[in-house]
Scaffold this motif. Structure first.
Motif, PDB file in Angstrom:
ATOM      1  N   PHE A 223     -60.708   8.854-111.429  1.00 37.77           N
ATOM      2  CA  PHE A 223     -60.659   8.779-112.889  1.00 37.77           C
ATOM      3  C   PHE A 223     -60.640  10.182-113.477  1.00 37.77           C
ATOM      4  O   PHE A 223     -61.428  11.041-113.083  1.00 37.77           O
ATOM      5  CB  PHE A 223     -61.900   8.061-113.428  1.00 37.77           C
ATOM      6  CG  PHE A 223     -61.848   6.574-113.313  1.00 37.77           C
ATOM      7  CD1 PHE A 223     -61.156   5.815-114.241  1.00 37.77           C
ATOM      8  CD2 PHE A 223     -62.509   5.925-112.281  1.00 37.77           C
ATOM      9  CE1 PHE A 223     -61.122   4.438-114.141  1.00 37.77           C
ATOM     10  CE2 PHE A 223     -62.483   4.551-112.177  1.00 37.77           C
ATOM     11  CZ  PHE A 223     -61.783   3.799-113.103  1.00 37.77           C
TER      12      PHE A 223
ATOM     13  N   ASP B 275     -64.234  11.385-111.897  1.00 41.22           N
ATOM     14  CA  ASP B 275     -65.089  10.653-110.968  1.00 41.22           C
ATOM     15  C   ASP B 275     -64.223  10.001-109.911  1.00 41.22           C
ATOM     16  O   ASP B 275     -63.149   9.482-110.214  1.00 41.22           O
ATOM     17  CB  ASP B 275     -65.903   9.581-111.702  1.00 41.22           C
ATOM     18  CG  ASP B 275     -66.920   8.918-110.784  1.00 41.22           C
ATOM     19  OD1 ASP B 275     -67.732   9.654-110.182  1.00 41.22           O
ATOM     20  OD2 ASP B 275     -66.911   7.681-110.666  1.00 41.22           O
TER      21      ASP B 275
ATOM     22  N   SER C  70     -64.307   6.929-107.829  1.00 43.85           N
ATOM     23  CA  SER C  70     -65.010   5.653-107.851  1.00 43.85           C
ATOM     24  C   SER C  70     -64.527   4.762-106.714  1.00 43.85           C
ATOM     25  O   SER C  70     -63.332   4.595-106.512  1.00 43.85           O
ATOM     26  CB  SER C  70     -64.755   4.933-109.180  1.00 43.85           C
ATOM     27  OG  SER C  70     -65.210   5.710-110.255  1.00 43.85           O
TER      28      SER C  70
ATOM     29  N   TYR D 227     -68.959   3.555-110.528  1.00 45.46           N
ATOM     30  CA  TYR D 227     -68.367   4.409-111.570  1.00 45.46           C
ATOM     31  C   TYR D 227     -69.434   5.374-112.066  1.00 45.46           C
ATOM     32  O   TYR D 227     -70.451   4.954-112.610  1.00 45.46           O
ATOM     33  CB  TYR D 227     -67.870   3.494-112.702  1.00 45.46           C
ATOM     34  CG  TYR D 227     -67.180   4.166-113.844  1.00 45.46           C
ATOM     35  CD1 TYR D 227     -65.952   4.790-113.682  1.00 45.46           C
ATOM     36  CD2 TYR D 227     -67.742   4.155-115.113  1.00 45.46           C
ATOM     37  CE1 TYR D 227     -65.307   5.378-114.746  1.00 45.46           C
ATOM     38  CE2 TYR D 227     -67.108   4.736-116.191  1.00 45.46           C
ATOM     39  CZ  TYR D 227     -65.892   5.348-115.998  1.00 45.46           C
ATOM     40  OH  TYR D 227     -65.252   5.928-117.064  1.00 45.46           O
TER      41      TYR D 227
END
Length: 134
Positions: free
Chosen positions: A44, A52, A54, A69
């Motif tokens: 992300f 991030d 995830s 997340y």
């Protein structure tokens, strides 16, 4: 552990809502600047520059999408309604509240306070003649 949960309704069916959550194109249109996926990991990139990696933890087509997340597990549950739309229910654990603790008193604290008391008093400013103190 407390769980934060809310519900959003979409006129689109579960397959369209699921695609918006589970595909890079859908996530980049509705969630992030980019959200590419490789080997079960989503990278992300958010509009504010945060990133991030995830991990997708669980995915049940048109029903459930769960990922890790920013260090927390987020679960999206999709429920079809009678009009052909979708109720989307995101759930995530709330962070634990930090308990404020009193600072520990050190043995040096009383000595440092004594040093503060030993300082000569500072002169107070004298108002300018003609200045009215109200």
């Amino acid at each position: 552990m407390e769980v934060a949960q809310w519900k959003a309704h979409f006129n689109s069916g579960p397959s369209e809502v699921y695609r918006a959550l589970s595909t890079p194109l859908g996530r980049s249109r509705y969630w992030a600047e980019s959200a590419g996926e490789h080997d079960g990991m989503i990278r992300f990139v958010l509009p504010d520059g945060r990133t991030d990696d995830s991990r997708i933890e669980r995915a049940v087509k048109d029903e459930l999408y769960q990922l890790r997340y920013f260090g927390r597990t987020v679960t999206f549950t999709l429920t079809p309604d009678e009009s052909g739309g979708t109720d989307l229910t995101p759930q995530l654990p709330r962070p634990r509240r930090r308990v404020r603790r009193r600072p520990r008193r050190s043995a040096a604290a009383p000595e440092s306070l004594r040093r503060l008391r030993r300082r000569p008093p500072q002169p107070r400013p004298v108002p300018h003649p003609g200045y009215a103190d109200t």
